[in-house]
Design an enzyme around this catalytic site. Structure first.
Site, PDB file in Angstrom:
ATOM      1  N   MET A  79     -83.072 127.617  16.126  1.00 36.76           N
ATOM      2  CA  MET A  79     -82.496 126.820  17.199  1.00 36.76           C
ATOM      3  C   MET A  79     -81.687 125.458  16.962  1.00 36.76           C
ATOM      4  O   MET A  79     -81.460 124.568  17.897  1.00 36.76           O
ATOM      5  CB  MET A  79     -83.961 126.309  18.156  1.00 36.76           C
ATOM      6  CG  MET A  79     -84.701 127.396  18.710  1.00 36.76           C
ATOM      7  SD  MET A  79     -86.045 126.642  19.652  1.00 36.76           S
ATOM      8  CE  MET A  79     -86.613 128.436  20.333  1.00 36.76           C
ATOM      9  N   ARG A  80     -81.434 125.351  15.685  1.00 35.85           N
ATOM     10  CA  ARG A  80     -80.282 124.441  15.325  1.00 35.85           C
ATOM     11  C   ARG A  80     -78.930 124.782  15.902  1.00 35.85           C
ATOM     12  O   ARG A  80     -77.871 124.018  15.956  1.00 35.85           O
ATOM     13  CB  ARG A  80     -80.103 124.105  13.996  1.00 35.85           C
ATOM     14  CG  ARG A  80     -81.565 123.506  13.277  1.00 35.85           C
ATOM     15  CD  ARG A  80     -81.957 122.148  14.030  1.00 35.85           C
ATOM     16  NE  ARG A  80     -80.720 121.183  13.890  1.00 35.85           N
ATOM     17  CZ  ARG A  80     -80.595 120.420  13.194  1.00 35.85           C
ATOM     18  NH1 ARG A  80     -81.162 120.374  11.739  1.00 35.85           N
ATOM     19  NH2 ARG A  80     -79.521 119.602  12.714  1.00 35.85           N
ATOM     20  N   ARG A  82     -76.904 125.238  18.675  1.00 37.16           N
ATOM     21  CA  ARG A  82     -76.746 124.786  20.077  1.00 37.16           C
ATOM     22  C   ARG A  82     -75.982 125.629  20.707  1.00 37.16           C
ATOM     23  O   ARG A  82     -76.131 125.577  21.823  1.00 37.16           O
ATOM     24  CB  ARG A  82     -76.142 123.355  19.996  1.00 37.16           C
ATOM     25  CG  ARG A  82     -76.994 122.393  19.024  1.00 37.16           C
ATOM     26  CD  ARG A  82     -76.327 121.185  18.550  1.00 37.16           C
ATOM     27  NE  ARG A  82     -75.429 121.486  17.478  1.00 37.16           N
ATOM     28  CZ  ARG A  82     -74.712 120.760  16.709  1.00 37.16           C
ATOM     29  NH1 ARG A  82     -74.694 119.402  17.172  1.00 37.16           N
ATOM     30  NH2 ARG A  82     -74.008 120.994  15.699  1.00 37.16           N
ATOM     31  N   GLU A  88     -88.356 130.512  25.389  1.00 31.51           N
ATOM     32  CA  GLU A  88     -89.302 130.852  24.400  1.00 31.51           C
ATOM     33  C   GLU A  88     -90.654 130.741  24.902  1.00 31.51           C
ATOM     34  O   GLU A  88     -90.917 130.021  26.079  1.00 31.51           O
ATOM     35  CB  GLU A  88     -89.651 129.779  23.192  1.00 31.51           C
ATOM     36  CG  GLU A  88     -90.355 130.171  22.032  1.00 31.51           C
ATOM     37  CD  GLU A  88     -90.716 129.070  21.149  1.00 31.51           C
ATOM     38  OE1 GLU A  88     -89.779 127.984  21.245  1.00 31.51           O
ATOM     39  OE2 GLU A  88     -91.570 129.225  20.171  1.00 31.51           O
ATOM     40  N   ARG A  92     -97.967 126.038  25.634  1.00 26.02           N
ATOM     41  CA  ARG A  92     -98.991 125.053  26.842  1.00 26.02           C
ATOM     42  C   ARG A  92     -99.441 125.886  27.551  1.00 26.02           C
ATOM     43  O   ARG A  92    -100.481 125.746  27.859  1.00 26.02           O
ATOM     44  CB  ARG A  92     -97.889 124.071  27.329  1.00 26.02           C
ATOM     45  CG  ARG A  92     -97.362 122.976  26.392  1.00 26.02           C
ATOM     46  CD  ARG A  92     -96.439 121.940  27.399  1.00 26.02           C
ATOM     47  NE  ARG A  92     -97.336 121.266  28.052  1.00 26.02           N
ATOM     48  CZ  ARG A  92     -97.128 120.440  29.473  1.00 26.02           C
ATOM     49  NH1 ARG A  92     -95.799 120.759  29.644  1.00 26.02           N
ATOM     50  NH2 ARG A  92     -97.850 119.843  30.180  1.00 26.02           N
ATOM     51  N   ARG A 187     -75.806 132.121   8.488  1.00 29.38           N
ATOM     52  CA  ARG A 187     -77.120 132.482   7.941  1.00 29.38           C
ATOM     53  C   ARG A 187     -77.137 133.736   7.211  1.00 29.38           C
ATOM     54  O   ARG A 187     -78.371 134.587   7.112  1.00 29.38           O
ATOM     55  CB  ARG A 187     -78.014 132.685   9.387  1.00 29.38           C
ATOM     56  CG  ARG A 187     -78.275 131.451  10.178  1.00 29.38           C
ATOM     57  CD  ARG A 187     -78.975 130.520   9.397  1.00 29.38           C
ATOM     58  NE  ARG A 187     -79.144 129.086  10.137  1.00 29.38           N
ATOM     59  CZ  ARG A 187     -79.872 128.182   9.994  1.00 29.38           C
ATOM     60  NH1 ARG A 187     -80.236 128.027   8.561  1.00 29.38           N
ATOM     61  NH2 ARG A 187     -79.721 127.148  10.522  1.00 29.38           N
TER      62      ARG A 187
HETATM   63  C1  LIG Z   1     -78.336 126.938   4.454  1.00 31.18           C
HETATM   64  C2  LIG Z   1     -78.600 125.693   5.537  1.00 31.18           C
HETATM   65  C3  LIG Z   1     -79.463 124.820   5.211  1.00 31.18           C
HETATM   66  C4  LIG Z   1     -79.587 123.824   6.038  1.00 31.18           C
HETATM   67  N1  LIG Z   1     -80.218 122.468   5.946  1.00 31.18           N
HETATM   68  C5  LIG Z   1     -80.646 121.650   6.761  1.00 31.18           C
HETATM   69  C6  LIG Z   1     -81.407 120.487   6.392  1.00 31.18           C
HETATM   70  O1  LIG Z   1     -81.841 120.352   5.342  1.00 31.18           O
HETATM   71  N2  LIG Z   1     -81.361 119.625   7.477  1.00 31.18           N
HETATM   72  C7  LIG Z   1     -80.864 119.839   8.773  1.00 31.18           C
HETATM   73  O2  LIG Z   1     -81.155 118.847   9.638  1.00 31.18           O
HETATM   74  N3  LIG Z   1     -80.176 120.814   9.306  1.00 31.18           N
HETATM   75  C8  LIG Z   1     -80.098 121.864   7.972  1.00 31.18           C
HETATM   76  N4  LIG Z   1     -79.401 122.896   8.348  1.00 31.18           N
HETATM   77  C9  LIG Z   1     -78.845 123.042   9.943  1.00 31.18           C
HETATM   78  C10 LIG Z   1     -77.291 122.816  10.090  1.00 31.18           C
HETATM   79  O3  LIG Z   1     -77.359 121.407   9.910  1.00 31.18           O
HETATM   80  C11 LIG Z   1     -76.951 123.048  11.576  1.00 31.18           C
HETATM   81  O4  LIG Z   1     -77.411 122.423  12.278  1.00 31.18           O
HETATM   82  C12 LIG Z   1     -76.874 124.664  11.704  1.00 31.18           C
HETATM   83  O5  LIG Z   1     -76.492 125.422  10.758  1.00 31.18           O
HETATM   84  C13 LIG Z   1     -76.144 124.999  12.961  1.00 31.18           C
HETATM   85  O6  LIG Z   1     -74.805 124.736  12.674  1.00 31.18           O
HETATM   86  P1  LIG Z   1     -73.695 124.474  13.829  1.00 31.18           P
HETATM   87  O7  LIG Z   1     -73.981 122.980  14.316  1.00 31.18           O
HETATM   88  O8  LIG Z   1     -72.444 124.679  13.038  1.00 31.18           O
HETATM   89  O9  LIG Z   1     -73.843 125.393  14.984  1.00 31.18           O
HETATM   90  P2  LIG Z   1     -73.919 125.315  16.469  1.00 31.18           P
HETATM   91  O10 LIG Z   1     -74.784 123.899  16.935  1.00 31.18           O
HETATM   92  O11 LIG Z   1     -74.231 126.816  16.931  1.00 31.18           O
HETATM   93  O12 LIG Z   1     -72.506 124.734  16.844  1.00 31.18           O
HETATM   94  C14 LIG Z   1     -71.441 125.765  16.732  1.00 31.18           C
HETATM   95  C15 LIG Z   1     -70.355 124.661  16.649  1.00 31.18           C
HETATM   96  O13 LIG Z   1     -69.819 124.191  17.918  1.00 31.18           O
HETATM   97  C16 LIG Z   1     -69.524 122.720  17.478  1.00 31.18           C
HETATM   98  N5  LIG Z   1     -70.336 121.872  17.927  1.00 31.18           N
HETATM   99  C17 LIG Z   1     -71.625 122.034  18.352  1.00 31.18           C
HETATM  100  N6  LIG Z   1     -72.365 120.888  18.864  1.00 31.18           N
HETATM  101  C18 LIG Z   1     -71.286 119.980  18.615  1.00 31.18           C
HETATM  102  C19 LIG Z   1     -71.496 118.450  18.679  1.00 31.18           C
HETATM  103  N7  LIG Z   1     -72.484 117.608  19.105  1.00 31.18           N
HETATM  104  N8  LIG Z   1     -70.223 117.779  18.340  1.00 31.18           N
HETATM  105  C20 LIG Z   1     -69.259 118.423  17.798  1.00 31.18           C
HETATM  106  N9  LIG Z   1     -69.342 119.821  17.384  1.00 31.18           N
HETATM  107  C21 LIG Z   1     -70.225 120.525  18.072  1.00 31.18           C
HETATM  108  C22 LIG Z   1     -69.256 122.916  16.085  1.00 31.18           C
HETATM  109  O14 LIG Z   1     -68.000 123.199  15.825  1.00 31.18           O
HETATM  110  C23 LIG Z   1     -70.324 123.682  15.472  1.00 31.18           C
HETATM  111  O15 LIG Z   1     -69.778 124.388  14.317  1.00 31.18           O
HETATM  112  C24 LIG Z   1     -79.063 123.949   7.529  1.00 31.18           C
HETATM  113  C25 LIG Z   1     -78.294 125.354   7.825  1.00 31.18           C
HETATM  114  C26 LIG Z   1     -78.197 126.139   6.964  1.00 31.18           C
HETATM  115  C27 LIG Z   1     -77.285 127.242   7.473  1.00 31.18           C
END
Ligand SMILES: Cc1cc2nc3c(=O)[nH]c(=O)nc-3n(C[C@H](O)[C@H](O)[C@H](O)COP(=O)(O)OP(=O)(O)OC[C@H]3O[C@@H](n4cnc5c(N)ncnc54)[C@H](O)[C@@H]3O)c2cc1C
Length: 233
Positions: A79-80, A82, A88, A92, A187
């Site tokens: 769910m990271r 975005r 889901e 609750r 991933r």
């Molecule tokens: C191997 C691995 C280890 C990780 N370890 C950690 C950790 O230890 N701690 C932790 O907190 N996270 C961790 N993460 C999560 C990581 O930081 C990202 O949150 C996650 O991979 C989602 O990536 P994303 O933001 O590119 O994707 P999405 O959220 O799907 O976003 C897709 C794209 O949209 C754009 N975007 C989305 N939102 C914004 C915004 N607000 N501002 C600007 N552009 C935006 C960006 O270009 C982004 O690449 C990990 C991820 C991986 C793959």
């Protein structure tokens, strides 16, 4: 009291809209072309061009939804992302099922790298057996506590406090193909990838299942994704 253990994530395609031709039509609109028959050679060539030059928006005019059954710790990572839409099951309003994630014998278990750069390797059989037994024991304890709290009349939203991150939940996850390719790029860790991430094993297996489904729905796009270093356009 019975609990169930599972060693995998289930990913099921719910619905999809769009195909490789749709990507070509979206790209062609910039030249004011109407929708028309797309020849296979032209489709492959144009999609590869879009991928190689990071023209990402033509890959957004579609939608693919998966139903995912995975442990909570995996959802926390998932769910990271975005740009996916999620729904889901509620802890609750509904009771959890007594289903827990138990690493299978094929899951690399011990870190032979460092904390900052983990490299996971298979464990010895005795370690696998002992860790599985201890986890199952812990699942029984936490499930018994959950049931006891519910029997006392404690609300589900509070009783769930005692459940571990190994408990399974179910969600719908939807995004367009560009979003899914971004997810796959982060991933999975394939040899032909320009960027070598270090995804956790469980979410990587699920991502590979998703990739297999996408390859059936958008074969030319997935081919171009692989030919261009597995970087989302
Ligand atoms: C191997 C691995 C280890 C990780 N370890 C950690 C950790 O230890 N701690 C932790 O907190 N996270 C961790 N993460 C999560 C990581 O930081 C990202 O949150 C996650 O991979 C989602 O990536 P994303 O933001 O590119 O994707 P999405 O959220 O799907 O976003 C897709 C794209 O949209 C754009 N975007 C989305 N939102 C914004 C915004 N607000 N501002 C600007 N552009 C935006 C960006 O270009 C982004 O690449 C990990 C991820 C991986 C793959």
């Amino acid at each position: 009291m019975t609990i169930e253990t599972k060693s995998r994530t289930d990913v099921e395609l719910v619905q999809s809209v769009g195909d490789d031709d749709g990507i070509v039509h979206a790209a062609r609109i910039s030249l004011a072309h109407d929708r028309s028959v797309v020849e296979a050679k032209e489709r492959k060539g144009l999609i590869n061009y879009l991928m190689a030059h990071k023209h990402g928006t033509p890959f957004e005019h579609n939608s693919i939804t998966f139903r995912v059954h995975a442990p909570l710790f995996e959802f926390r990572e998932w769910m990271r992302h975005r740009v996916q839409s999620y729904n889901e099951q509620s802890g609750r309003y509904s009771k959890f099922e007594p289903v827990f994630y138990l690493p299978g014998s094929d899951r690399p278990l011990v870190n032979v790298g460092t904390s900052a750069k983990p490299v996971l390797a298979p464990a010895q059989r005795t370690v696998i057996k002992a860790s599985q037994a201890r986890m199952v024991e812990s699942f029984h304890e936490s499930w018994a506590a959950y049931e006891e709290l519910l029997a006392l009349g404690v609300a589900k939203e509070v009783a769930r406090n005692v459940l571990p991150v190994a408990v399974y939940s179910t969600m719908y996850a939807t995004t367009n193909l560009r979003g899914w390719l971004h997810f796959l790029g982060l991933r999975t860790s394939e040899e032909n990838a320009t960027f070598q991430g270090h995804p956790q094993w469980e979410i990587e297996q699920a991502a590979l299942d998703i990739e297999r489904e996408l390859a059936k729905l958008f074969p030319d796009t997935l081919e171009a994704f692989n030919a261009n270093g597995r970087v989302a356009p």
